[in-house]
Design a protein around this motif. Structure first.
Motif, PDB file in Angstrom:
ATOM      1  N   PHE A 118      11.677  49.924 -72.899  1.00 24.63           N
ATOM      2  CA  PHE A 118      10.266  49.888 -73.248  1.00 24.63           C
ATOM      3  C   PHE A 118       9.571  51.196 -72.905  1.00 24.63           C
ATOM      4  O   PHE A 118      10.074  52.022 -72.137  1.00 24.63           O
ATOM      5  CB  PHE A 118       9.559  48.717 -72.561  1.00 24.63           C
ATOM      6  N   THR A 119       8.398  51.362 -73.491  1.00 21.03           N
ATOM      7  CA  THR A 119       7.590  52.539 -73.229  1.00 21.03           C
ATOM      8  C   THR A 119       6.127  52.142 -73.133  1.00 21.03           C
ATOM      9  O   THR A 119       5.706  51.139 -73.719  1.00 21.03           O
ATOM     10  CB  THR A 119       7.774  53.591 -74.345  1.00 21.03           C
ATOM     11  N   HIS A 120       5.367  52.927 -72.370  1.00 22.71           N
ATOM     12  CA  HIS A 120       3.903  52.831 -72.336  1.00 22.71           C
ATOM     13  C   HIS A 120       3.391  54.033 -73.139  1.00 22.71           C
ATOM     14  O   HIS A 120       3.177  55.121 -72.579  1.00 22.71           O
ATOM     15  CB  HIS A 120       3.385  52.873 -70.906  1.00 22.71           C
ATOM     16  N   PRO A 121       3.223  53.896 -74.442  1.00 22.58           N
ATOM     17  CA  PRO A 121       3.036  55.067 -75.306  1.00 22.58           C
ATOM     18  C   PRO A 121       1.756  55.851 -75.074  1.00 22.58           C
ATOM     19  O   PRO A 121       1.671  57.018 -75.471  1.00 22.58           O
ATOM     20  CB  PRO A 121       3.055  54.461 -76.717  1.00 22.58           C
ATOM     21  N   THR A 122       0.762  55.261 -74.449  1.00 26.19           N
ATOM     22  CA  THR A 122      -0.505  55.979 -74.246  1.00 26.19           C
ATOM     23  C   THR A 122      -0.793  56.244 -72.767  1.00 26.19           C
ATOM     24  O   THR A 122      -1.898  56.638 -72.410  1.00 26.19           O
ATOM     25  CB  THR A 122      -1.672  55.169 -74.841  1.00 26.19           C
ATOM     26  N   ALA A 123       0.204  56.044 -71.914  1.00 26.47           N
ATOM     27  CA  ALA A 123      -0.036  56.179 -70.473  1.00 26.47           C
ATOM     28  C   ALA A 123      -0.390  57.607 -70.069  1.00 26.47           C
ATOM     29  O   ALA A 123      -1.035  57.825 -69.036  1.00 26.47           O
ATOM     30  CB  ALA A 123       1.197  55.716 -69.703  1.00 26.47           C
ATOM     31  N   PHE A 124       0.016  58.607 -70.852  1.00 29.94           N
ATOM     32  CA  PHE A 124      -0.231  60.004 -70.491  1.00 29.94           C
ATOM     33  C   PHE A 124      -1.652  60.451 -70.821  1.00 29.94           C
ATOM     34  O   PHE A 124      -2.087  61.526 -70.388  1.00 29.94           O
ATOM     35  CB  PHE A 124       0.774  60.907 -71.211  1.00 29.94           C
ATOM     36  N   LEU A 125      -2.398  59.641 -71.593  1.00 29.58           N
ATOM     37  CA  LEU A 125      -3.743  60.049 -71.990  1.00 29.58           C
ATOM     38  C   LEU A 125      -4.728  59.831 -70.832  1.00 29.58           C
ATOM     39  O   LEU A 125      -4.677  58.803 -70.149  1.00 29.58           O
ATOM     40  CB  LEU A 125      -4.200  59.243 -73.208  1.00 29.58           C
ATOM     41  N   PRO A 126      -5.644  60.773 -70.587  1.00 23.65           N
ATOM     42  CA  PRO A 126      -6.624  60.609 -69.501  1.00 23.65           C
ATOM     43  C   PRO A 126      -7.685  59.575 -69.872  1.00 23.65           C
ATOM     44  O   PRO A 126      -8.073  59.446 -71.039  1.00 23.65           O
ATOM     45  CB  PRO A 126      -7.232  62.008 -69.359  1.00 23.65           C
ATOM     46  N   ASP A 127      -8.159  58.842 -68.869  1.00 25.99           N
ATOM     47  CA  ASP A 127      -9.225  57.843 -69.052  1.00 25.99           C
ATOM     48  C   ASP A 127      -8.927  56.937 -70.243  1.00 25.99           C
ATOM     49  O   ASP A 127      -9.750  56.741 -71.134  1.00 25.99           O
ATOM     50  CB  ASP A 127     -10.582  58.542 -69.260  1.00 25.99           C
ATOM     51  N   ASN A 128      -7.729  56.396 -70.232  1.00 24.95           N
ATOM     52  CA  ASN A 128      -7.238  55.620 -71.371  1.00 24.95           C
ATOM     53  C   ASN A 128      -7.347  54.133 -71.085  1.00 24.95           C
ATOM     54  O   ASN A 128      -6.735  53.626 -70.146  1.00 24.95           O
ATOM     55  CB  ASN A 128      -5.787  56.009 -71.660  1.00 24.95           C
TER      56      ASN A 128
END
Length: 261
Positions: free
Chosen positions: A163-173
């Protein structure tokens, strides 16, 4: 005498946990037929958690007019093998979760393949059978894996999910908890449903709020059709709930690896 010493030590471990430990216990009383002899069976099942470490015990006594069945407690090795249900580190959903021994409520992903799976049934336990199952999950913030094996000694049921957390790298997400996964499970035994059950799935999961978790999944069983579902699940105090809209082929079975498997 030795069997009583082994039993006393196991009971002592279960009741002398540190003050910061969490402790739960269940049990039962019934009749068992062992080698054509009838026994009254009483079972106490303590679950002890000390931080991330968890230990489950199974203290079972079989006795009749001749007393406690000595064969169950004639060596410390046999006593440990019979009495330790599992050893666990962490909890499901932690960055690292490991469990070895008896599996009782094992799930993979959103549960369309593996949901509340048990690796041994009650009758097999009464007959003295034991299986060393394994569950191992690793979440590295952006990617992760969930794994399951029903018995490390004689494995026949396997499951894995990447699995992946596809938006985890975005700030204030606001969607940093979104999870997308792909999984598969297989039972290689000839007597398994569908004769070597082979199943694959994709899923998406998003905890909108603590009592409301949204998900969607799609899966197919090789040569036996497919199915999909979208729904919500969660817990309100002591009450767990699940609501799902499903569309499935006639030969498809959702969550085949479960308590009833």
């Amino acid at each position: 005498m030795r069997k009583y010493v082994c039993l006393a030590l196991l009971i002592l471990v279960s009741i002398t946990a540190p003050a910061n430990a969490a402790f739960g216990v269940s049990g039962g009383l019934g009749l068992s037929l062992i080698n054509q002899e009838l026994y009254l069976t009483t079972t106490v099942r303590p679950d002890i958690s000390i931080g991330k470490l968890g230990i489950g015990l199974d203290l079972t006594l079989n006795f009749n007019q001749q007393g406690i069945r000595a064969a169950d407690w004639d060596s410390w090795q046999k006593s440990l093998a019979r009495s330790i249900r599992y050893v666990r580190w962490g909890h499901k959903g932690d960055s690292l979760y490991l469990q070895v021994g008896q599996l009782e409520n094992a799930s993979i992903g959103t549960g369309i393949i593996v949901s509340d799976y048990r690796n041994i049934n009650t009758q097999a336990l009464k007959e003295g059978e034991r299986r060393i199952g394994f569950v191992g999950d690793l979440d590295l913030q952006y990617i992760g894996v969930e794994t399951l094996v029903n018995d490390v000694v004689q494995p026949s049921v396997y499951a894995v999910r990447f699995f992946t957390h596809p938006t985890a790298f975005l700030p204030d997400n606001a969607f940093d908890k979104l999870t997308i996964g792909i999984s598969m499970a297989q039972d290689t035994r000839s007597e398994a449903p569908y004769n070597e059950l082979n199943m694959k799935a994709v899923d998406a999961y998003f905890p909108l709020a603590e009592p409301l978790r949204l998900y969607a999944h799609y899966a197919f069983i090789t040569d036996h059709g497919d199915g999909w579902g979208v729904g919500a699940r969660g817990r309100l105090g002591p009450i767990s709930y699940l609501a799902e809209l499903r569309q499935m082929d006639a030969d498809f079975v959702a969550s085949p690896f479960s308590k009833k498997y």
